[in-house]
Write a protein that holds these residues in place. Sequence first.
Motif, PDB file in Angstrom:
ATOM      1  N   GLY A 132       0.837  -1.190   0.000  1.00  0.00           N
ATOM      2  CA  GLY A 132       0.000   0.000   0.000  1.00  0.00           C
ATOM      3  C   GLY A 132       0.872   1.240   0.000  1.00  0.00           C
ATOM      4  O   GLY A 132       2.099   1.149  -0.111  1.00  0.00           O
ATOM      5  N   PRO A 133       0.297   2.415   0.148  1.00  0.00           N
ATOM      6  CA  PRO A 133       1.089   3.645   0.155  1.00  0.00           C
ATOM      7  C   PRO A 133       2.078   3.726   1.315  1.00  0.00           C
ATOM      8  O   PRO A 133       3.169   4.281   1.167  1.00  0.00           O
ATOM      9  N   LEU A 134       1.710   3.155   2.471  1.00  0.00           N
ATOM     10  CA  LEU A 134       2.557   3.241   3.656  1.00  0.00           C
ATOM     11  C   LEU A 134       2.970   1.882   4.199  1.00  0.00           C
ATOM     12  O   LEU A 134       4.079   1.723   4.714  1.00  0.00           O
ATOM     13  N   GLU A 204      16.324   6.914  -6.743  1.00  0.00           N
ATOM     14  CA  GLU A 204      15.094   7.647  -7.011  1.00  0.00           C
ATOM     15  C   GLU A 204      13.859   6.776  -6.758  1.00  0.00           C
ATOM     16  O   GLU A 204      12.819   7.269  -6.302  1.00  0.00           O
ATOM     17  N   PHE A 205      13.983   5.487  -7.062  1.00  0.00           N
ATOM     18  CA  PHE A 205      12.865   4.559  -6.828  1.00  0.00           C
ATOM     19  C   PHE A 205      12.475   4.554  -5.355  1.00  0.00           C
ATOM     20  O   PHE A 205      11.290   4.682  -5.008  1.00  0.00           O
ATOM     21  N   TYR A 206      13.458   4.449  -4.472  1.00  0.00           N
ATOM     22  CA  TYR A 206      13.168   4.381  -3.042  1.00  0.00           C
ATOM     23  C   TYR A 206      12.728   5.735  -2.494  1.00  0.00           C
ATOM     24  O   TYR A 206      11.899   5.807  -1.579  1.00  0.00           O
ATOM     25  N   VAL A 209       9.031   5.789  -3.293  1.00  0.00           N
ATOM     26  CA  VAL A 209       8.257   4.887  -2.443  1.00  0.00           C
ATOM     27  C   VAL A 209       8.128   5.439  -1.022  1.00  0.00           C
ATOM     28  O   VAL A 209       7.085   5.289  -0.371  1.00  0.00           O
ATOM     29  N   LEU A 210       9.161   6.106  -0.552  1.00  0.00           N
ATOM     30  CA  LEU A 210       9.167   6.607   0.830  1.00  0.00           C
ATOM     31  C   LEU A 210       8.569   8.004   0.964  1.00  0.00           C
ATOM     32  O   LEU A 210       8.508   8.536   2.089  1.00  0.00           O
ATOM     33  N   ALA A 211       8.106   8.609  -0.117  1.00  0.00           N
ATOM     34  CA  ALA A 211       7.524   9.946  -0.052  1.00  0.00           C
ATOM     35  C   ALA A 211       6.333  10.026   0.918  1.00  0.00           C
ATOM     36  O   ALA A 211       6.235  10.982   1.702  1.00  0.00           O
ATOM     37  N   PRO A 212       5.399   9.058   0.904  1.00  0.00           N
ATOM     38  CA  PRO A 212       4.284   9.134   1.864  1.00  0.00           C
ATOM     39  C   PRO A 212       4.750   9.052   3.320  1.00  0.00           C
ATOM     40  O   PRO A 212       4.136   9.661   4.201  1.00  0.00           O
ATOM     41  N   HIS A 213       5.823   8.322   3.568  1.00  0.00           N
ATOM     42  CA  HIS A 213       6.344   8.223   4.928  1.00  0.00           C
ATOM     43  C   HIS A 213       6.955   9.553   5.372  1.00  0.00           C
ATOM     44  O   HIS A 213       6.775   9.974   6.524  1.00  0.00           O
ATOM     45  N   ARG A 214       7.658  10.204   4.460  1.00  0.00           N
ATOM     46  CA  ARG A 214       8.207  11.522   4.781  1.00  0.00           C
ATOM     47  C   ARG A 214       7.085  12.514   5.079  1.00  0.00           C
ATOM     48  O   ARG A 214       7.193  13.340   5.991  1.00  0.00           O
TER      49      ARG A 214
END
Length: 260
Positions: A132-134, A204-206, A209-214
Amino acid sequence: VSTREYGERAGNKGLPATPRDGAAVELVALCYQTVKWMAELHVTGTSQYEGVVRRDNTPISYSTWAALIRDNFEQRFWYPEGGFYRDTVGAGSGGNIKLRPNQAVAMVTAPDLFHLEHLSLALGTLGRQLAGPLGMATLAPGDPEYRPWYNNADQGSDYTTAHGFNYHQGPEWVWCMGFYLRAKLAAEKRAEGGSFEGAGGDSEFYNKVLAPHRAMLSSGPYRGLAELTNRNGEFCTGSCPTQAWSAACLLELLEDIRHC
């Protein structure tokens, strides 16, 4: 009406919501790593113990124990029809062929148990069906027991959800995302002969993926990562708003990337 009476109304009081009475995939991997380590300690003279004595009073060395797990793991756990690893083996509850994220823990813990081709297929399945997103869904959406909306205050009569009975039956746990991404990174490096360039091209891939966590870290009242979400990252009122292992598992991923 008391909480006890509500539990009895739903018929799930005192019963296991997610029985895993067989050999769980991540526990087998942890056992393997432990007995392999014990064998190494004995070889180097750090430990005097060569092995253990089984229930039938016959000895087995740690190295033999590790070899038994290694030689049988793929045969027992790989499920080719689904393209993933079974959650358990030997369960009496029908829970063997369940798609759950626990296999990612095993992939990170004991990567040498996994054939690279099967590992890559399984990671693809996890990404398509559980990510999922997170967090990672704790059960595949196609499973008849999938219930992705968690509400611990539910005092209804639905056996599958009352009193948060579906805690591990679909809600998306954030800590599992860390293990999934770590397993993906390690597998891609392995396929590329140790090159980080195989991991989606570059970092850049990671970052994506981690943008919602930030975003959650910067906007949440506790500046932390939640325990879990409902389906597709939906906010869950029953989730702990900030939890240590959600952050810790992603910190381990960042440390893995740093050492690439």
